[in-house]
Design an enzyme around this catalytic site. Sequence first.
Site, PDB file in Angstrom:
ATOM      1  N   GLY A 248     -40.195  41.905  -0.944  1.00 33.62           N
ATOM      2  CA  GLY A 248     -41.572  42.236  -0.644  1.00 33.62           C
ATOM      3  C   GLY A 248     -42.257  41.178   0.179  1.00 33.62           C
ATOM      4  O   GLY A 248     -43.420  41.338   0.562  1.00 33.62           O
ATOM      5  N   ASP A 249     -41.551  40.075   0.450  1.00 34.81           N
ATOM      6  CA  ASP A 249     -42.112  39.000   1.273  1.00 34.81           C
ATOM      7  C   ASP A 249     -40.962  38.433   2.107  1.00 34.81           C
ATOM      8  O   ASP A 249     -39.989  39.129   2.357  1.00 34.81           O
ATOM      9  CB  ASP A 249     -42.780  37.942   0.392  1.00 34.81           C
ATOM     10  CG  ASP A 249     -43.958  37.258   1.087  1.00 34.81           C
ATOM     11  OD1 ASP A 249     -43.760  36.806   2.225  1.00 34.81           O
ATOM     12  OD2 ASP A 249     -45.049  37.179   0.508  1.00 34.81           O
ATOM     13  N   ASP A 250     -41.069  37.191   2.531  1.00 29.94           N
ATOM     14  CA  ASP A 250     -40.035  36.620   3.392  1.00 29.94           C
ATOM     15  C   ASP A 250     -38.695  36.556   2.668  1.00 29.94           C
ATOM     16  O   ASP A 250     -38.621  36.215   1.482  1.00 29.94           O
ATOM     17  CB  ASP A 250     -40.442  35.214   3.823  1.00 29.94           C
ATOM     18  CG  ASP A 250     -41.786  35.198   4.547  1.00 29.94           C
ATOM     19  OD1 ASP A 250     -42.013  36.092   5.386  1.00 29.94           O
ATOM     20  OD2 ASP A 250     -42.587  34.302   4.268  1.00 29.94           O
TER      21      ASP A 250
END
Length: 464
Positions: A248-250
């Site tokens: 959901g992020d890097d």
Amino acid sequence: MKLMRSTQRAQVLFVLLGLVSLLLRVAESFDYTAINCRKHTASLKDFGGVGDGKTSNTKAFRSAVASLSKFQNDGGSQLFVPPGRWLTGSFNLTSHFTLYLHKDAVILASQDLSEWPIIGPLPSYGRGKDLPGGRYISLIFGTQLTDVIITGDMGTIDGQGAWWWQRYKTVLKSNRPYLIEIMNSDQVQITNLKLIDSPSWHIHPVYSSNIFIKGITIVAPPASPNTDGINPDSCTNVRIEDCNIVSGDDCVSVKSGWDQYGIAFGKPTKHVIIRRLTCTSPNNAVLTIGSEMSGGIQDVRVEDIVAIRTESAVRMKTALGRGGYVKDIFIRRMTMKTMRWAFLMTGNYSTHPNNNYNRKALPVIDGISFSDMVGDNVKIAGQLDGIKGNPFTGICISNVTLSMLPTSKFAPWTCSDIKGLTSGVSPKPCGMLTAQVAKRCPFPTDILPIDRIQLKKCSIIAKL
């Protein structure tokens, strides 16, 4: 009489064979490779563990590690997590220690806040990422350790993150925990595991050195907040390879502290190898440098990456007040499939821990190389924005071919306050990137110490 004795012997032999067969069924040997093998072994069941997914095993994990810690100077120890669903709150590791998960073992993060002690913020950050103040300690934590291994046969660590994601902006009074955090430590191995749904970042080595991460699968929903995959932070000699990350992020974010706190702490991240990753992050990047980079980041080597349905391939984030530097970043052989940006750099990522940062603390961004990259269905080739009066310099892009999405209405390149060179780049870059005929961007040829580690063949014999 002879016939009776013969019958009795046959019966005894049959019983003995049955016992041997039973022992073989309940005690098995598992082989794995590691930086070091261990002399002593115990199972979580030896400390009262119950793998029903409902019973708390926090006491069992903590007791097991405490008991095995006495072997630190006697060949080390390993804790076997057998098949089952092992619900637990946070627990700390010890030195010269291996945590081994069976392929059918699942460590489940507890949703009972009383099983999560609160610790202070990282000194290089000054506060938590969600809230000012402290944070719940990570599910698996260790500090001041030497020679610690978390591995298995693709066993699972499940952070049950949805519970935390729904509460962190409203109910929680402290910052969310990470799944694995190893701090102030040396010789760290994290290999051959599946990590899912962390409350926040999945793997966070911080203030540590000689870190080897390999064969990790990370899965979190695209909409899950701040569920970064692997974040080396103020670390030296790091090797990350052969991982699959859906986040959901890097997927990977290289960091070194936040504004005045990171500047004062002054511990850079340097000598990092990242190779052979497959990443999907529809809302963020495959690789991010920053935005917390105030302690400095230097010598990061990235190669053989596949990016699928990811917002950006490479993102660099900094701002006025960060200070620090990002130097000597080398990226080559990346394949991109369906991207919004291939290259994204910004000098205006203006999130700060508080208003006490030094607005004159200018970051230095210099020596960023990209080579041998291809991309399909790309909306924007590059958006590169430095800081007015403080340009990003030494950018080099060579042998890069990007097929733009036919329906894209964006200019392929936008640039401001940058300086650099390009060769063999399509579509044609912005004018601030000067074309150089037949020039290739550099990539280091020396071998870093972390690439010289020799893994040993180890085994663990345990009852299931």
